[in-house]
Design an enzyme around this catalytic site. Structure first.
Site, PDB file in Angstrom:
ATOM      1  N   ASN A 244     -46.575 -26.046  24.340  1.00  0.00           N
ATOM      2  CA  ASN A 244     -45.711 -25.502  25.387  1.00  0.00           C
ATOM      3  C   ASN A 244     -45.890 -26.155  26.752  1.00  0.00           C
ATOM      4  O   ASN A 244     -44.993 -26.080  27.595  1.00  0.00           O
ATOM      5  CB  ASN A 244     -45.988 -23.982  25.475  1.00  0.00           C
ATOM      6  CG  ASN A 244     -45.431 -23.370  26.719  1.00  0.00           C
ATOM      7  OD1 ASN A 244     -44.214 -23.204  26.841  1.00  0.00           O
ATOM      8  ND2 ASN A 244     -46.298 -23.057  27.674  1.00  0.00           N
TER       9      ASN A 244
ATOM     10  N   TYR B 298     -37.204 -35.761  32.703  1.00  0.00           N
ATOM     11  CA  TYR B 298     -37.446 -34.441  32.114  1.00  0.00           C
ATOM     12  C   TYR B 298     -36.468 -34.182  30.969  1.00  0.00           C
ATOM     13  O   TYR B 298     -36.856 -33.790  29.868  1.00  0.00           O
ATOM     14  CB  TYR B 298     -37.300 -33.370  33.204  1.00  0.00           C
ATOM     15  CG  TYR B 298     -37.569 -31.957  32.720  1.00  0.00           C
ATOM     16  CD1 TYR B 298     -38.870 -31.478  32.624  1.00  0.00           C
ATOM     17  CD2 TYR B 298     -36.526 -31.101  32.367  1.00  0.00           C
ATOM     18  CE1 TYR B 298     -39.130 -30.187  32.183  1.00  0.00           C
ATOM     19  CE2 TYR B 298     -36.773 -29.811  31.924  1.00  0.00           C
ATOM     20  CZ  TYR B 298     -38.082 -29.362  31.843  1.00  0.00           C
ATOM     21  OH  TYR B 298     -38.329 -28.074  31.392  1.00  0.00           O
TER      22      TYR B 298
ATOM     23  N   ASP C 224     -55.190 -25.443  28.808  1.00  0.00           N
ATOM     24  CA  ASP C 224     -54.438 -25.857  30.003  1.00  0.00           C
ATOM     25  C   ASP C 224     -55.251 -26.925  30.720  1.00  0.00           C
ATOM     26  O   ASP C 224     -56.482 -26.943  30.644  1.00  0.00           O
ATOM     27  CB  ASP C 224     -54.200 -24.660  30.933  1.00  0.00           C
ATOM     28  CG  ASP C 224     -53.013 -24.875  31.865  1.00  0.00           C
ATOM     29  OD1 ASP C 224     -51.960 -24.233  31.682  1.00  0.00           O
ATOM     30  OD2 ASP C 224     -53.139 -25.700  32.811  1.00  0.00           O
TER      31      ASP C 224
ATOM     32  N   LYS D 127     -37.259 -33.769  26.865  1.00  0.00           N
ATOM     33  CA  LYS D 127     -36.949 -32.554  26.099  1.00  0.00           C
ATOM     34  C   LYS D 127     -36.024 -32.871  24.917  1.00  0.00           C
ATOM     35  O   LYS D 127     -36.125 -32.239  23.862  1.00  0.00           O
ATOM     36  CB  LYS D 127     -36.334 -31.494  27.016  1.00  0.00           C
ATOM     37  CG  LYS D 127     -37.294 -30.986  28.078  1.00  0.00           C
ATOM     38  CD  LYS D 127     -38.546 -30.383  27.454  1.00  0.00           C
ATOM     39  CE  LYS D 127     -39.468 -29.750  28.479  1.00  0.00           C
ATOM     40  NZ  LYS D 127     -40.659 -29.147  27.862  1.00  0.00           N
TER      41      LYS D 127
ATOM     42  N   THR E  83     -40.080 -18.862  36.595  1.00  0.00           N
ATOM     43  CA  THR E  83     -41.507 -19.216  36.572  1.00  0.00           C
ATOM     44  C   THR E  83     -41.748 -20.262  37.652  1.00  0.00           C
ATOM     45  O   THR E  83     -40.814 -20.841  38.205  1.00  0.00           O
ATOM     46  CB  THR E  83     -41.938 -19.800  35.209  1.00  0.00           C
ATOM     47  OG1 THR E  83     -41.247 -21.036  35.008  1.00  0.00           O
ATOM     48  CG2 THR E  83     -41.641 -18.872  34.052  1.00  0.00           C
TER      49      THR E  83
END
Ligand code: NAD
Length: 257
Positions: free
Chosen positions: A89, A157, A36, A161, A192
């Site tokens: 991810n 975004y 990360d 994707k 999240t």
């Protein structure tokens, strides 16, 4: 245990899907490399895996930087001997991301750098390692927005994707004969950090929930379960898919009251 003896690199490991996947994969016997950009949260994830009896290390990694990705894969092989699973991810959704007119160049470029280039860089350095291990599984996190258009625009975004999905298909075809499977995970709206930052009032949450047949947001742990299937040998004939885990959102025209 479904990942016994396998080593998995997971990016975006400090939060949400990444953290839940690290914990689940470790529980299932995997050696976990938690990567990360936020070193503290990556370290916390690795510690949580260890506290639950798993084997884990962390690597501070900005997936948009080639040298960081190369280092992430080197650390995985150096520490655990081989790489079998690569879960690309990490992703961002910037609040300044809007429609074609409102989105500024720097927002577009940063979104593409993390969400799309980051997946490519993971593969660039990860695929040679998977080859050295005799094959493996790559999972790239896309989104339901790669399949459906939304009237509340986040153009950069969504485009990033869509790119992840197209790239995943091609990678799957290129590497199919090398025992390397490549699948995209397409989550629906999740409870999240990434999404809840935007849907920060009850009204905004309700407006989104109207579109989800199951009437609730998904949980990071539910995405981790899907990723576990794609990572494990149970999905040995599954490659090039858009694996949709979305509470029914992409199936719906009108949702029940
Ligand atoms: P999250 O914000 O909880 O976690 C994302 C993690 O990625 C954070 O720990 C962050 O520090 C890390 N990160 C950000 N930039 C990075 C970089 N340059 N390099 C390395 N790490 C970086 O988000 P989440 O909901 O768990 O999202 C994970 C993935 O799922 C993302 O790709 C996201 O686009 C996708 N997704 C999320 C939803 C949703 O509703 N939350 C829906 C569909 C797809």
């Amino acid at each position: 245990m479904r990942l016994q003896g396998k080593t998995a690199v997971i990016t975006g490991a400090g939060s949400g899907i990444g953290r839940a996947s690290c914990l689940l994969f470790a529980q299932e016997g995997a050696n976990v490399v938690a990567a990360d950009i936020n070193e503290e949260s990556a370290a916390a994830t690795a510690e949580a895996c260890q506290a639950a009896g798993g084997a884990a290390i962390y690597v501070r990694t900005d997936v948009s930087r080639a040298e960081d990705c190369a280092q992430m894969i080197r650390r995985a092989e150096a520490h655990f001997g081989a790489l079998h699973v690569l879960f690309n991810n990490a992703g961002i959704m910037l609040s300044e991301d809007g429609d074609a007119m409102a989105t500024e160049e720097d927002v577009w470029e940063m979104t593409m750098a993390v969400n799309l280039k980051g997946v490519w860089l993971g593969c660039k350095y990860g695929i040679p390692a998977l080859r050295r291990a005799g094959g493996g599984s790559i999972i790239n996190t896309a989104s339901f927005v790669a399949l459906l258009g939304a009237a509340t625009p986040q153009l950069a975004y969504t485009a990033s994707k869509g790119g992840v999905l197209a790239m995943t298909r091609e990678l799957a075809v290129i590497h199919a004969r090398e025992n390397i499977r490549v699948n995209a995970l397409c989550p629906g709206p999740l409870r999240t950090e990434l999404l809840m930052k935007f849907l920060n009032t009850e009204e905004k949450k309700q407006r989104r929930l109207v579109h989800i047949p199951m009437g609730r947001f998904g949980e990071a742990e539910e995405m981790a379960q899907a990723a576990l299937y794609l990572a494990s040998d149970e999905s040995s004939f599954v490659t090039g898919t858009e694996f949709v885990v979305d509470g029914g959102i992409t199936a719906a025209y009108v949702t029940p009251e």
